[in-house]
Design a protein around this motif. Structure first.
Motif, PDB file in Angstrom:
ATOM      1  N   ARG A 130       1.079   5.353   0.046  1.00  0.00           N
ATOM      2  CA  ARG A 130       0.333   6.570   0.348  1.00  0.00           C
ATOM      3  C   ARG A 130       1.261   7.768   0.202  1.00  0.00           C
ATOM      4  NH1 ARG A 130      -4.783   5.897   0.189  1.00  0.00           N
ATOM      5  NH2 ARG A 130      -5.097   7.594   1.625  1.00  0.00           N
TER       6      ARG A 130
ATOM      7  N   GLU B  43      -3.649  12.836   2.692  1.00  0.00           N
ATOM      8  CA  GLU B  43      -2.930  11.652   2.230  1.00  0.00           C
ATOM      9  C   GLU B  43      -3.770  10.946   1.174  1.00  0.00           C
ATOM     10  OE1 GLU B  43      -0.307   9.079   4.912  1.00  0.00           O
ATOM     11  OE2 GLU B  43      -2.113   7.862   4.621  1.00  0.00           O
TER      12      GLU B  43
ATOM     13  N   ASP C 156      -3.835   7.886  -2.318  1.00  0.00           N
ATOM     14  CA  ASP C 156      -3.316   6.640  -2.863  1.00  0.00           C
ATOM     15  C   ASP C 156      -2.214   6.937  -3.869  1.00  0.00           C
ATOM     16  OD1 ASP C 156      -2.887   4.127  -3.975  1.00  0.00           O
ATOM     17  OD2 ASP C 156      -4.945   3.879  -4.706  1.00  0.00           O
TER      18      ASP C 156
ATOM     19  N   ASN D 202       0.866  -1.173   0.000  1.00  0.00           N
ATOM     20  CA  ASN D 202       0.000   0.000   0.000  1.00  0.00           C
ATOM     21  C   ASN D 202       0.908   1.229   0.000  1.00  0.00           C
ATOM     22  OD1 ASN D 202      -2.145   1.757   0.291  1.00  0.00           O
ATOM     23  ND2 ASN D 202      -2.316   1.424   2.498  1.00  0.00           N
TER      24      ASN D 202
ATOM     25  N   ASP E 205      -5.785  10.848  -7.766  1.00  0.00           N
ATOM     26  CA  ASP E 205      -5.538  11.228  -6.376  1.00  0.00           C
ATOM     27  C   ASP E 205      -4.304  12.121  -6.268  1.00  0.00           C
ATOM     28  OD1 ASP E 205      -7.719   9.743  -5.624  1.00  0.00           O
ATOM     29  OD2 ASP E 205      -6.601   8.307  -4.404  1.00  0.00           O
TER      30      ASP E 205
END
Length: 114
Positions: free
Chosen positions: A60, A67, A69, A58, A75
Motif C-alpha cells: 500500500r 492509501e 494499491d 500486500n 491507483d
C-alpha cells in the motif's frame, strides 16, 4: 548479486518499522520515501509496479490521507504526489522484507535518471 552484497545493502538502508505476527509469520513493514520524478516516468509508477508485482505481500502507498494499491499503476497515478514529498509505503505479507528491500533498491539514484 551475491547474498553477502545484498546483506550489506540491507544494513545500509534506513530500517523500516517492523512488526511480525508470530501466529502466521506475516511481517508488517512501513517506511517513508521521498518522491523523485525522472524524465522517463511520471513518478515512475510503472517502474514501481513492475518492481512490486513479483511479491505476494500486500503493498500500500499512502499520501495526504489517501492509501492506494502499490501494484496498480492507475491507483498510483491518482495518488499524484508532487516531487519532493514523502509517501508512506506499507507492506504486509510473507515476503514483506524482500519487498521492502526492493523498495530500497527502487529509491536508489539511477544513472539513467540524470
Amino acid at each position: 548479486m551475491s547474498r553477502t552484497i545484498e546483506a550489506i545493502m540491507r544494513h545500509m538502508a534506513s530500517p523500516p518499522s517492523r512488526v511480525t505476527d508470530q501466529s502466521n509469520r506475516v511481517e508488517k513493514l512501513e517506511k517513508e520515501i521521498t518522491v523523485r520524478k525522472s524524465r522517463r516516468y511520471i513518478w515512475s509508477e510503472s517502474r514501481f509496479v513492475r518492481t512490486m508485482l513479483p511479491f505476494h505481500s500486500n503493498i500500500r502507498v499512502g499520501y495526504n490521507g489517501t492509501e492506494v494499491d502499490g501494484k496498480s499503476v492507475m491507483d498510483l497515478m491518482t495518488l499524484a504526489p508532487p516531487e519532493g514529498t514523502k509517501v508512506r509505503i506499507r507492506i504486509e505479507g510473507p515476503d514483506a522484507a524482500d519487498a521492502m528491500h526492493a523498495v530500497d533498491q527502487f529509491t536508489q539514484p539511477r544513472s539513467d535518471d540524470d
